[in-house]
Design an enzyme around this catalytic site. Structure first.
Site, PDB file in Angstrom:
ATOM      1  N   GLU A 192       0.834  -1.212   0.000  1.00 10.95           N
ATOM      2  CA  GLU A 192       0.000   0.000   0.000  1.00 10.95           C
ATOM      3  C   GLU A 192       0.868   1.262   0.000  1.00 10.95           C
ATOM      4  OE1 GLU A 192      -2.889  -0.545  -0.786  1.00 10.95           O
ATOM      5  OE2 GLU A 192      -3.072  -2.638  -0.211  1.00 10.95           O
TER       6      GLU A 192
ATOM      7  N   HIS B 200       1.929   2.226  -3.386  1.00 12.79           N
ATOM      8  CA  HIS B 200       0.903   2.910  -4.181  1.00 12.79           C
ATOM      9  C   HIS B 200       0.991   4.437  -4.073  1.00 12.79           C
ATOM     10  CE1 HIS B 200      -1.312  -0.225  -6.075  1.00 12.79           C
ATOM     11  NE2 HIS B 200      -1.697  -0.801  -4.953  1.00 12.79           N
TER      12      HIS B 200
END
Ligand SMILES: [Zn+2]
Length: 892
Positions: free
Chosen positions: A484, A487
């Site tokens: 994550e 990202h």
């Protein structure tokens, strides 16, 4: 493009006419009411005239655009923030021109993609012919189309920004000629100046956005809502230029709206959070969904005082008490991003804090491979529109760990404190060491309710994590967190211009997850390599299974092929398969993207590959990209690769535009393979034995070279002819080479022990003879996953073997990936004592449990089916729609 659109099917429409008008900023002002499960308030849109209308000259449609690009380049190389915006540079050269619309209309008669018209909007089906007629006649009102569904729109009004004191200074450059239009033009001029203020005046800009959002209305606008859109027009206004540039839309959400989920957290308290894809925020506020509509936002959210409001905002908001029992939270961002990335979560979350001061400083000192020198060459060259960019901020560039907070429901706080809290600085630091400057200034991590349909989701300034990553040590939690965090660069700071190319963000995040995690654990080079090979094998097995069991169409990473990135004249488009429920549970895009990047990395070499990634980040942050932007840049850096036949086109053909597992890997994918292949050919060709021996000694290329010399052929033709079939190994066979990896070998050894143990138990029959002690080695979580997967391939495993397996590895306490395989074993062998584990998994690990339902049904075992029905009945209400749909299809 719209002609194929059937919103009832699986494709997702993006209706907003972003080529006509672009939202630059949203001001949200909302009340969250948990009793009625409604969010109500208004959104103010600050708009700019779209690229197709921004001064279209007679010389060509992109005349202004190219000037615009030129200007950007010049300005970029000059460095510094010239206090004139891109758009105003552009518009000052070419006057706004009402006739531009007609000019465009004529051009459009040859445009098969067509254009939106009044009629087509209502039906959602386009007809290029009649829309062009309308534009040619030029006597229809202009329609602003916003993406919107499941909302009750109450009122749309023009905002009188001229009534805000202080905005006069934005009108000095206004050239007003037409007296009747004077006031409207004045307002639009103010908005134009406001949205194009230079980035160093962002505070002033935010201040005026706030003031203007509260300015009085100056006339209601006409609007209609369709299934997927909200259309707004002003009687008698025919062009985007004259259309009001500041609008206020009063609306409320519907409890069943698909952008947010109203549910309860793990402590049983109400909460609501945004779901992300597939429909993103269009059921939360009317917006422009196409990624090209990069905008900033600010939001004031009021709710009962016991709740915490978390949001994509660069400030960590402190609540303000408004009245008895009501608090207000205010967030903002200054970096323009797609509206789809806006995220909000409101619940009774608690902030997790360290209850003791750790003895060791958590900020471990990594050597930074990307020294400042790495960036020195790029310092001046941000390619994006102006905003206060962290890449330009010396202090931000040195910040290894950005400020972070962790929020969780009360009952999971302890759990978060144990692993998650320590992992965040480690993973952030590892990400910084790999990619450099963090694109975002801070981070909140929230443990979302159990019905969240994936393990994690990244949005600007906030990451959602599933509770499934918490139990069983730090491995799953750490890898997911790394994913994550990745990202922030790939997916957020650099977005996909076309949503169908989600492989760009998911492939990169999956690839970088391994790199970050290895650094976070401070692994040696060999350990890193071994762990990554193990991971590659696991992912390859997953990809192989998924490719066998999914629709071919869904396996293509670039489904729109050469028309990827194209939109209709208005800016509208459709996302192919965007609404397909099962797609959410597919990992093809992650995995194929990962294998492509991995294969490029191995070909280019780890260090220079990462340097290329950093360069890519530097060049494209704050912008949207297509596959070729990355691939071209990479291949430009390494011309020798192009000579050996690696081109953007070949990558499209082999990797991105076809279904299934890539038929060929690049030449010399694996140096060891290469030598092996060369020796085997040497043997086939009955070359002298010393040659074979040499090949084994000499590393990689030398062996090939030697062999080609032996065969008196040029290296190129040698590779092309003789080795072609040998070296261009299918990915399938590469899976075989990972089996030689140390960690995988270790697993194979353990599997053999287990199979022997099982045989012995079976032979011993019922009598519980005391067994010879078998010593099983301790395994890493990923090794355990592989072990269980191998054991899943065994036809029969006795209950006592399973019992022993569970006890040996304490499978109860392992992470969700391991427990998932354990549950599969339980189901496959109808191991009744394990049914409790399956039930628990289906209840607590909903993000991963979907396919277990299928397996419970497949055996046609009454007890198992009963278990499936029971679990689904308990979870269904809370499940998100896609999951519920997929499970229901399996069960009924
Ligand atoms: Zn920048």
């Amino acid at each position: 493009m719209e002609t194929q659109l059937d919103p009832m099917k699986d494709d997702l429409p993006l209706m907003a006419n972003t080529n006509h008008m672009l939202v630059k900023h949203y001001v949200l002002d909302l009340d969250v009411d948990f009793k009625s499960q409604v969010i109500e308030g208004f959104v103010v849109l600050f708009l700019e005239t779209g690229s197709r209308y921004r001064g279209v000259s007679s010389t060509g449609e992109e005349g202004c655009q190219s000037q615009f690009d030129e200007t950007c380049k010049i300005r970029a190389s000059e460095q510094g923030h010239v206090p004139v915006s891109n758009a105003s540079v552009c518009s000052s050269k070419t006057e706004y021109n009402d006739f531009a619309v007609c000019g465009k209309g004529e051009k459009d008669t040859s445009d098969k993609n067509g254009n939106h018209s009044n009629e087509e909007q209502a039906s959602g089906i386009s007809s290029s012919k009649n829309c062009c007629d309308i534009e040619n006649h030029g006597n229809e009102d202009f329609l602003l189309v916003l993406d919107c569904c499941d909302l009750s729109v109450l009122k749309v009004e023009e905002v009188d920004v001229a009534a805000v004191s202080g905005t006069e200074k934005f009108t000095r450059s206004a050239k007003l000629t037409d007296v009747s239009k004077e006031l409207a033009n004045l307002r639009n001029q103010i908005v134009h100046e406001l949205v194009t203020l230079p980035s160093d005046r962002w505070k002033e800009q935010l201040y005026y956005y706030t003031c203007c959002s509260q300015a009085p209305g100056c006339g209601e606008l006409l609007f209609t809502t369709g299934t997927w859109s909200l259309e707004i027009r002003k009687s008698g206004i025919q062009t985007p230029t004259d259309f009001p540039h500041a609008l206020r839309i009063w609306y409320k959400t519907k409890p069943e709206g698909r952008s947010v989920t109203w549910t309860t957290d793990q402590s049983g308290r109400p909460c609501v959070y945004t779901m992300g894809s597939p429909i993103n925020n269009r059921a939360l506020f009317p917006c422009q969904e196409p990624p090209i509509a990069l905008s900033t936002w600010q939001a004031s959210v009021r709710t009962a005082a016991s709740f915490v409001v978390l949001m994509s905002g660069e400030n960590s908001a402190e609540p303000v008490q408004l009245q008895e029992g009501i608090k207000s939270w205010y967030y903002y961002v200054t970096m323009p991003m797609p509206a789809s990335t806006f995220t909000i979560a409101v619940g009774c979350w608690q902030e997790v804090k360290q209850s003791f001061t750790p003895a060791v400083q958590t900020n471990n000192e990594f050597s930074l491979p990307c020294s400042q020198a790495d960036f020195r060459g790029h310092e001046e060259s941000c390619g994006h529109v102006e905003y206060p960019c962290r890449f330009q901020n010396p202090a931000a560039r040195l910040q290894r760990v950005i400020p972070y907070r962790v929020f969780a429901p009360w009952c999971l706080m302890k759990c978060c404190e144990e692993h998650l809290l320590q992992l965040i600085p480690q993973c952030l630091s590892a990400a910084y060491a790999t990619l450099g400057t963090h694109p975002f200034s801070r981070l909140d991590v929230l443990i979302v309710p159990s019905n969240f349909s994936s393990l994690g989701m990244a949005s600007p300034h906030i990451i959602f994590l599933s509770q499934s990553v918490l139990p069983g040590g730090s491995h799953l939690c750490g890898t997911r967190l790394c994913h994550e965090i990745a990202h922030a660069w790939f997916g957020l700071a650099i977005g996909a211009r076309d949503w169908t190319e989600e492989w760009i963000s998911e492939g990169f995040a999956t690839f970088l997850e391994d790199v970050f995690w290895a650094r976070a654990q401070q692994l040696s080079h060999d350990e890193e390599k071994a762990q990554q090979e193990l991971k590659a094998l696991l992912r390859w097995r997953r990809l192989r299974d998924e490719v066998q069991n999914s629709e071919e169409e869904l396996q293509v990473l670039r489904p729109n092929k050469e028309s990827t990135g194209e939109v209709s004249e208005s800016g509208a488009s459709i996302v192919k398969h965007g609404l397909k429920a099962e797609k959410i549970f597919m990992q093809v895009h992650y995995l194929k993207g990962y294998f492509l990047l991995r294969s490029l990395a191995r070909r280019i070499g780890g260090a220079s590959y990462l340097a290329s990634l950093r360069k890519f980040v530097y060049k494209f942050h704050g912008q949207l990209v297509l596959s070729q932007d990355f691939l071209s840049m990479l291949l430009e850096d390494i011309p020798e690769q192009r000579e050996s036949g690696l081109t953007v086109e070949s990558i499209f053909t082999n990797w991105l535009d076809t279904s299934g597992i890539p038929k060929v890997l690049f030449l010399i994918e694996n140096s060891i393979d290469c030598t092996t292949a060369a020796s085997s050919i040497a043997q086939k060709l009955k070359l002298h034995s010393y040659c074979c021996k040499m090949l084994n000694w000499l590393p990689e290329m030398k062996g090939i070279l030697l062999l080609s010399i032996a065969l008196k052929m040029s290296l190129a033709s040698f590779l092309q002819s003789t080795l072609k079939s040998q070296i261009r190994k299918p990915l399938l066979e590469e899976g075989e080479t990972w089996k030689e990896s140390r960690l995988v070998q270790q697993v194979s050894g353990e599997v053999t022990k287990w199979i022997r143990t099982n045989q012995r138990i079976r032979k011993s029959g019922k009598k519980k003879r005391r067994q010879d002690e078998v010593i099983f080695q301790k395994l890493l979580p990923d090794q355990l996953v592989l072990l269980l997967e191998y054991l899943l391939e065994e036809k029969t495993l006795c209950p006592r073997t399973l019992q022993c397996l569970e006890k040996t590895y304490k499978l109860h306490d392992q992470d969700a990936e391991v427990r998932h395989r354990w549950c599969e074993l339980v189901v496959k062998h109808k191991y009744v004592p394990g049914y409790g584990d399956v039930e628990k998994f289906l209840r607590e690990d909903q993000a991963m449990g979907v396919y277990l339902y299928g397996e419970l049904m497949v055996n046609e075992d009454a007890k198992q089916q009963e278990l499936a029905y029971k679990c689904f009945a308990a979870a269904r209400e809370q499940m998100d729609m896609s999951s519920a749909k997929v499970v229901a299809e399996m069960l009924f």
